[in-house]
Design an enzyme around this catalytic site. Structure first.
Site: not given
Ligand SMILES: NC(=O)c1ccc[n+]([C@@H]2O[C@H](COP(=O)([O-])OP(=O)(O)OC[C@H]3O[C@@H](n4cnc5c(N)ncnc54)[C@H](OP(=O)(O)O)[C@@H]3O)[C@@H](O)[C@H]2O)c1
Length: 299
Positions: A54, A98, A127
């Site tokens: 990422k 994460q 997200d």
């Protein structure tokens, strides 16, 4: 029949090039570059790889990235405190935590994942996990679209695969993939992506009776299960489109949830693993980070 291979990797590169150009325009208009902050608790090897990928993707797109490594035994209070700092930091456009968070067996402090995700400012929730963003999606007026289902929507659209009036079977009902995927495809007005709505959706899971028959009734079959090659050729209707979200490590190979060669023999189109849905997920994360920066600049 040999199915058309839907090249997620190539489409992801195309989307990333578009985002890079848009980031350049945003910065040329006098704004600071978008910035993605990632929090990684512990040192799980797979998570480290995901976070590194990422970061690299951000760099290539001109998006700044900040990796916040926190020790495996980070407490709930410490993690929530760090999220609050990032929420309040005007230089941070997007925040991701994460997953998975370390379990107690791995030396973790017993973190409450739900409470952690709920703590991210919905305006920086790239997200799209926060209840606010899930609710907006449900109502057909999304702010952020969750990255993996959005990547699949983009793939279908850019490969000219119509969903309107089609029967889509999504196997797997996770909050990250299956549930939002089903919701996005069932939307009435294309609010979740161009030409990709108005499907008749069946959401299947581990308690679904007659799964083979259900899958065989799909015009578009989306597998997000996490079981290597569980979807066999006899579960696919001749000419169906098959999207494989699964990423499963078997020995030193990565395999999907679909038995790829069997699917290729009956389907009209399939996604490979790797090189299918996976690259699109990161591309859509970059998209969300840019969107967050734009909204914050307008606010
Ligand atoms: N390509 C990407 O970027 C990306 C992103 C996210 C995930 N993934 C991959 O996608 C896969 C799914 O991930 P996830 O996070 O959605 O998984 P998850 O949270 O573990 O959910 C799995 C779902 O599959 C269902 N399921 C399990 N066994 C089944 C069976 N025998 N028959 C029918 N349904 C069954 C479960 O049903 P119940 O609800 O009844 O338990 C559950 O709803 C994994 O391989 C993951 O690595 C890929």
């Amino acid at each position: 029949m040999t199915a058309r291979r839907l090249d997620g990797k190539a489409i992801a590169l195309q989307i990333r090039a578009e985002i890079t150009e848009q980031v350049g325009q945003f910065v040329a208009a006098g704004h600071a570059p978008p910035k993605l902050a990632a929090i990684l608790v512990g040192d799980d090897p797979a998570s480290q790889v995901y976070v590194r990928n990422k970061e690299r993707a951000c760099q290539k797109a001109g998006i700044e990235s900040l990796l916040d490594r926190m020790p495996v035994d980070t407490t709930q209070e410490q993690l929530l405190g760090r999220i609050a700092e990032l929420n309040a930091d005007p230089s941070v456009s997007g925040i991701l935590v994460q997953l998975p968070l370390p379990s107690k067996d791995q030396g973790g402090a017993g973190l409450d994942e739900r409470a952690v995700l709920d703590a991210v400012d919905p305006g920086k929730d790239v997200d799209a996990f926060s209840p606010v963003n899930v609710g907006l999606l449900m109502q057909g007026r999304p702010r952020f679209l969750p990255c993996t289902p959005h990547g699949i929507i983009q793939l279908l659209h850019r490969c000219d695969i119509e969903t309107s009036g089609k029967h889509v079977v999504v196997v797997g009902r996770s909050d990250i993939v299956g549930k939002p995927m089903a919701m996005m495809l069932a939307q009435k007005d294309g609010s979740c992506g161009p030409r990709t709505a108005n499907a008749t959706v069946t959401l299947a899971h581990s308690r679904t009776a007659n799964l083979t028959e259900v899958c065989r009734s799909a015009d578009i079959l989306i597998a997000a299960v996490g079981r290597p090659e569980m979807i066999r050729g006899d579960m696919i209707r001749e000419g169906a489109v098959v999207i494989d979200v699964g990423i499963n490590r078997v020995g030193d190979r990565l395999v999907g949830d679909v038995a790829f060669e069997e699917a290729e023999a009956v389907a009209s189109a399939t996604t490979p693993v790797p090189g299918g849905v996976g690259p699109l997920t990161i591309a859509m994360l970059l998209h969300n980070t840019l969107m967050a920066a734009k909204w914050q600049a307008e606010a």
